[in-house]
Design an enzyme around this catalytic site. Sequence first.
Site, PDB file in Angstrom:
ATOM      1  N   ARG A 125      11.115  -2.543  10.899  1.00  0.00           N
ATOM      2  CA  ARG A 125      10.096  -1.429  11.741  1.00  0.00           C
ATOM      3  C   ARG A 125       9.916  -2.695  13.021  1.00  0.00           C
ATOM      4  O   ARG A 125       9.951  -4.159  13.024  1.00  0.00           O
ATOM      5  CB  ARG A 125       9.366  -2.239  11.254  1.00  0.00           C
ATOM      6  CG  ARG A 125       8.866  -0.229  10.494  1.00  0.00           C
ATOM      7  CD  ARG A 125       7.210  -0.233   9.706  1.00  0.00           C
ATOM      8  NE  ARG A 125       6.211  -1.024  10.193  1.00  0.00           N
ATOM      9  CZ  ARG A 125       5.265  -0.511   8.896  1.00  0.00           C
ATOM     10  NH1 ARG A 125       4.989  -0.240   7.928  1.00  0.00           N
ATOM     11  NH2 ARG A 125       4.115  -1.406  10.078  1.00  0.00           N
ATOM     12  N   ARG A 170      -0.689  -9.594  12.687  1.00  0.00           N
ATOM     13  CA  ARG A 170      -1.457  -8.928  12.067  1.00  0.00           C
ATOM     14  C   ARG A 170      -2.122  -9.135  10.640  1.00  0.00           C
ATOM     15  O   ARG A 170      -3.219  -8.674  10.165  1.00  0.00           O
ATOM     16  CB  ARG A 170       0.246  -7.821  11.386  1.00  0.00           C
ATOM     17  CG  ARG A 170       0.458  -7.125  12.490  1.00  0.00           C
ATOM     18  CD  ARG A 170       1.794  -5.870  12.095  1.00  0.00           C
ATOM     19  NE  ARG A 170       1.763  -5.005  10.917  1.00  0.00           N
ATOM     20  CZ  ARG A 170       3.190  -5.295  10.600  1.00  0.00           C
ATOM     21  NH1 ARG A 170       4.245  -5.580  10.238  1.00  0.00           N
ATOM     22  NH2 ARG A 170       2.941  -3.889   9.690  1.00  0.00           N
ATOM     23  N   LYS A 217       0.788  -1.336   0.048  1.00  0.00           N
ATOM     24  CA  LYS A 217       0.344   0.073  -0.074  1.00  0.00           C
ATOM     25  C   LYS A 217       0.393   1.219   0.098  1.00  0.00           C
ATOM     26  O   LYS A 217       0.463   1.906  -0.611  1.00  0.00           O
ATOM     27  CB  LYS A 217      -0.936   0.038   0.869  1.00  0.00           C
ATOM     28  CG  LYS A 217      -2.050  -0.941   1.580  1.00  0.00           C
ATOM     29  CD  LYS A 217      -2.958  -0.783   2.720  1.00  0.00           C
ATOM     30  CE  LYS A 217      -1.625  -0.822   3.459  1.00  0.00           C
ATOM     31  NZ  LYS A 217      -1.383  -2.254   3.980  1.00  0.00           N
ATOM     32  N   ARG A 248      11.800  -6.135   4.302  1.00  0.00           N
ATOM     33  CA  ARG A 248      11.611  -4.942   4.231  1.00  0.00           C
ATOM     34  C   ARG A 248      12.531  -3.843   5.200  1.00  0.00           C
ATOM     35  O   ARG A 248      12.077  -3.518   6.107  1.00  0.00           O
ATOM     36  CB  ARG A 248      10.430  -3.940   4.796  1.00  0.00           C
ATOM     37  CG  ARG A 248       9.512  -2.589   5.141  1.00  0.00           C
ATOM     38  CD  ARG A 248       8.581  -1.708   5.039  1.00  0.00           C
ATOM     39  NE  ARG A 248       7.625  -3.067   6.224  1.00  0.00           N
ATOM     40  CZ  ARG A 248       6.575  -2.731   6.685  1.00  0.00           C
ATOM     41  NH1 ARG A 248       5.514  -2.033   5.274  1.00  0.00           N
ATOM     42  NH2 ARG A 248       5.934  -3.163   7.902  1.00  0.00           N
ATOM     43  N   ARG A 283      -9.535   1.174   8.186  1.00  0.00           N
ATOM     44  CA  ARG A 283      -9.201  -0.208   8.141  1.00  0.00           C
ATOM     45  C   ARG A 283     -10.220  -0.909   8.583  1.00  0.00           C
ATOM     46  O   ARG A 283     -10.235  -2.177   9.547  1.00  0.00           O
ATOM     47  CB  ARG A 283      -7.686   0.093   9.124  1.00  0.00           C
ATOM     48  CG  ARG A 283      -6.672  -0.408   8.533  1.00  0.00           C
ATOM     49  CD  ARG A 283      -5.492  -0.530  10.201  1.00  0.00           C
ATOM     50  NE  ARG A 283      -4.819  -1.408   9.762  1.00  0.00           N
ATOM     51  CZ  ARG A 283      -3.428  -0.788   9.251  1.00  0.00           C
ATOM     52  NH1 ARG A 283      -3.761   0.218   9.063  1.00  0.00           N
ATOM     53  NH2 ARG A 283      -2.580  -1.525   8.965  1.00  0.00           N
TER      54      ARG A 283
END
Length: 213
Positions: free
Chosen positions: A160, A171, A13, A127, A88
């Site tokens: 992160r 998640r 996203k 990431r 969300r």
Amino acid sequence: MKIIMLGAPGAGKGTRAAVIAEHYKIPHISTGDIFRANIKEGTALGLEAKGYMDQGLLVPDELTVKILLDRVAQDDCRDGYVLDGFPRNIPQAEVLDRELDKLGDAVDYAINVDVSDEVIVDRMAGRRACLKCGATYHVKYVPPEKEGICDKCGGELVLRHDDAPETVSHRLKVYHEQTKPLIDFYEAKGVLKSVDGTGDVKNALKDIVDILG
Ligand code: AP5
Ligand code: MG
């Protein structure tokens, strides 16, 4: 143009929202980035949000909705914006609709970035994020020019906190339970578009222009 990005954690996203924002010259608003900036600054909001984020839970709507509505009321949002990570859940989507309706406005497009859960687990480990400007990289798929340094602002790139494998699986669970129903919500409004999130990032702009024109 008011655009919403939908998709699982790690679907891409943020990566695609950045491309959209640059091309259409509208702000890229990521609630996750706003929370992370607050955590970094040590604000009360950051402190509260961190507890939820580190567990892979959603930050309560009372906190999130106000932040988002304040942000979209700013001047630079007059010609539109791309929302990344908001709404969300259905209640957040309903608040956004109500607020836009008051202005005689509505969401133009909800773009669902479609990726399987297996691909996501692989992506999160690689990431790297810039805590200064929010830019996102991947050690293998989207590497920065200089290892550990953001191409855009020279900030430090970090893994992160919520990208630990156990948190990622939580998640994903929250996504399936609370966020995925938004696909049907926006489909029913006739504004849903889908993009294959496994396509090469180099083609991200073309994929989007094909959809939005
Ligand atoms: P948030 O920051 O929004 O995280 P998320 O939704 O979990 O999504 P991510 O940012 O992890 O992934 P992404 O889809 O942006 O993917 P990216 O482009 O980075 O939210 C974090 C937390 O904040 C939430 O868990 C919650 O606690 C809280 N929060 C935020 N908003 C909230 C709200 N509205 N209400 C309540 N709580 C809220 O891409 C992932 C990786 O893949 C990158 O490394 C990228 O380089 C790579 N990549 C992307 N596309 C491709 C591709 N096509 N091929 C190969 N690699 C790719
Ligand atoms: Mg993101």
